[in-house]
Write an enzyme that holds these catalytic residues in place. Structure first.
Site, mmCIF file in Angstrom:
data_model
loop_
_atom_site.group_PDB
_atom_site.id
_atom_site.type_symbol
_atom_site.label_atom_id
_atom_site.label_comp_id
_atom_site.label_asym_id
_atom_site.label_seq_id
_atom_site.Cartn_x
_atom_site.Cartn_y
_atom_site.Cartn_z
ATOM 1 N N HIS A 53 -30.066 43.937 -1.632
ATOM 2 C CA HIS A 53 -30.601 42.688 -1.062
ATOM 3 C C HIS A 53 -29.414 41.858 -0.579
ATOM 4 O O HIS A 53 -28.495 41.580 -1.367
ATOM 5 C CB HIS A 53 -31.338 41.887 -2.134
ATOM 6 C CG HIS A 53 -32.498 42.610 -2.759
ATOM 7 N ND1 HIS A 53 -33.781 42.516 -2.283
ATOM 8 C CD2 HIS A 53 -32.564 43.436 -3.841
ATOM 9 C CE1 HIS A 53 -34.593 43.245 -3.038
ATOM 10 N NE2 HIS A 53 -33.874 43.810 -3.999
ATOM 11 N N HIS A 68 -40.885 47.629 -4.612
ATOM 12 C CA HIS A 68 -40.380 47.432 -5.974
ATOM 13 C C HIS A 68 -41.538 47.773 -6.893
ATOM 14 O O HIS A 68 -42.590 47.123 -6.828
ATOM 15 C CB HIS A 68 -39.950 45.981 -6.181
ATOM 16 C CG HIS A 68 -38.597 45.685 -5.620
ATOM 17 N ND1 HIS A 68 -38.316 45.778 -4.291
ATOM 18 C CD2 HIS A 68 -37.444 45.313 -6.220
ATOM 19 C CE1 HIS A 68 -37.036 45.474 -4.092
ATOM 20 N NE2 HIS A 68 -36.490 45.184 -5.244
ATOM 21 N N GLU A 102 -41.190 47.278 -12.293
ATOM 22 C CA GLU A 102 -40.026 46.598 -12.895
ATOM 23 C C GLU A 102 -40.402 46.005 -14.247
ATOM 24 O O GLU A 102 -39.550 45.807 -15.106
ATOM 25 C CB GLU A 102 -39.526 45.478 -11.964
ATOM 26 C CG GLU A 102 -38.365 45.890 -11.076
ATOM 27 C CD GLU A 102 -37.738 44.727 -10.357
ATOM 28 O OE1 GLU A 102 -38.409 44.145 -9.482
ATOM 29 O OE2 GLU A 102 -36.585 44.382 -10.669
HETATM 30 C C1 6MZ Z 1 -37.262 42.159 -7.141
HETATM 31 C C2 6MZ Z 1 -35.468 41.227 -6.026
HETATM 32 C C3 6MZ Z 1 -34.580 41.705 -7.031
HETATM 33 O O1 6MZ Z 1 -33.953 38.918 0.467
HETATM 34 O O2 6MZ Z 1 -32.834 36.702 0.252
HETATM 35 N N1 6MZ Z 1 -34.733 40.546 -5.132
HETATM 36 N N2 6MZ Z 1 -36.794 41.438 -6.095
HETATM 37 N N3 6MZ Z 1 -36.480 42.640 -8.118
HETATM 38 C C4 6MZ Z 1 -35.143 42.428 -8.119
HETATM 39 N N4 6MZ Z 1 -34.423 42.885 -9.175
HETATM 40 C C5 6MZ Z 1 -33.460 42.117 -9.880
HETATM 41 N N5 6MZ Z 1 -33.334 41.363 -6.663
HETATM 42 C C6 6MZ Z 1 -33.438 40.658 -5.508
HETATM 43 O O3 6MZ Z 1 -32.151 38.630 -1.244
HETATM 44 C C7 6MZ Z 1 -32.593 37.994 -2.434
HETATM 45 C C8 6MZ Z 1 -34.057 38.274 -2.703
HETATM 46 O O4 6MZ Z 1 -34.261 39.672 -2.993
HETATM 47 C C9 6MZ Z 1 -35.303 39.842 -3.968
HETATM 48 C C10 6MZ Z 1 -35.769 38.449 -4.375
HETATM 49 O O5 6MZ Z 1 -36.925 38.129 -3.627
HETATM 50 C C11 6MZ Z 1 -34.581 37.570 -3.948
HETATM 51 O O6 6MZ Z 1 -34.953 36.227 -3.659
HETATM 52 P P1 6MZ Z 1 -32.667 38.207 0.212
HETATM 53 O O7 6MZ Z 1 -31.558 38.652 1.128
#
Ligand code: 6MZ
Length: 346
Positions: A18, A203, A206
């Protein structure tokens, strides 16, 4: 070659990262300088120490979804987003990553719309500076705790950008805090994106939620992320495990993220070993290398040490990951890059 150096040099494939969770401290400092130089002092309040959730951090799994706000506060303009993108890609490249499918959730900010957010990422990837040789593709994320109208809008934009830039936009992701919202509600938006040709990654599992895991596996995404609560020993059920084994959907595994966010107690207990032994297609990924203080080569090293994998087996993992790349036209090319290295070094 000693193992650290081997793993850094081994060409690797990153399929679950991400953008805003991948910002390093130095990228955040660069962004802070950008905001200061632009006279936008409201973004000076970056709580870097709170952003990182290292091993043993006392915060809970749900707390980790609060920390992304710190990064979001630093990527509110197209220029800041481009700085974040280039700096993050450079770090993956320096860590030996040769191909990445980076994902990010488009947001409306004070300075840009969701459309501008995607446009900035797509155009920046297309016109990357020469020093960035890493092959980059984009996955557009839908957040499960955002309103459905936002998800529909993002699906529409993803389809539109996929049609205009199929060389960059390759997929759609369903992410966000898994304790909030319901997958079912987002199926229409995700189905539309899939019908238009985008590949889907969800996802999945989790947290304990076997009925949602079943719904997700029945949706037949091209990949799933984490897959923590699927095996019966990991708060899954016989049914969810059998279903995954039958469907053989590739799983993006993020070990440090799972341990530091406390969805898994320690590396030894990680579900990697069940997946690896059962021959489930898997790919080692970082998730949020900034938040969880890791790198892709470090994730490979943890696998090597915890599960006693020889360098040749680690190279095999990297090679196999090519089969799960969404950009099918890139699979052979990336395989060649890895194979050339393996022939010379393994
Ligand atoms: C689910 C996750 C995550 O999209 O703003 N994000 N969603 N599980 C996880 N495991 C820990 N880690 C990150 O990057 C940040 C966003 O990615 C998702 C969440 O929605 C987070 O706000 P972007 O670039």
């Amino acid at each position: 070659m000693e193992i650290d150096s081997f793993l850094r040099k081994l060409p690797k494939v990153e399929l679950h990262a991400h953008l805003n969770g991948s910002l390093s401290r130095s990228t955040m400092l660069e962004l802070q300088r950008y905001y200061a130089d632009s006279g936008m002092t409201d973004n000076m309040n970056a709580f870097f120490d709170e952003f990182e959730m290292a091993a043993g951090d006392p915060r809970s799994f749900s707390d980790c979804f609060q920390v992304f706000r710190i990064a979001h506060n630093l990527t509110t303009t197209p220029s800041a987003l481009e700085i974040a993108l280039f700096s993050t890609l450079k770090e993956f490249q320096d860590d030996g990553c040769c191909y990445i499918e980076l994902r990010s959730t488009p947001r409306d900010t004070q300075y840009m719309s969701k459309r501008q957010y995607i446009d900035t990422l797509v155009k920046s990837i297309r016109t990357s500076p020469q020093h960035l040789t890493i092959i980059t593709r984009l996955i557009i994320s839908i957040c499960r705790h955002s309103p459905l109208a936002d998800a529909e809008e993002i699906a529409d934009l993803a389809i539109e950008f996929y049609k205009s830039y199929p060389d960059i936009v390759v997929g759609i992701d369903f992410s966000g805090n898994p304790t909030v919202g319901s997958f079912k509600d987002f199926v229409p938006a995700l189905s539309r994106a899939r019908e238009a040709g985008l590949k889907v990654t969800l996802h999945c599992g989790e947290v304990f939620n076997p009925s949602e895991v079943q719904e997700m596996l029945e949706f037949k995404p091209e990949r799933i992320g984490h897959g923590t609560c699927i095996h019966p020993k990991y708060r899954g059920t016989d049914e969810t495990w059998v279903n995954l084994c039958k469907s053989r959907i590739p799983v993006e595994l993020c070990l440090t993220s799972n341990v530091n966010s406390k969805s898994i107690s320690d590396y030894d207990s990680h579900h990697f070993k069940y997946y690896y032994t059962a021959g489930i297609p898997l790919v080692i990924c970082t998730d949020d290398k900034g938040v969880f203080s890791t790198s892709l080569s470090h994730e490979y090293k943890i696998c090597a040490e915890t599960f006693h994998l020889e360098p040749s087996k680690l190279a095999e993992l990297s090679l196999k990951a090519c089969d799960y790349i969404f950009a099918e036209d890139m699979r052979t090319k990336v395989k060649e890059i890895i194979s050339n290295f393996v022939q010379k070094n393994c």
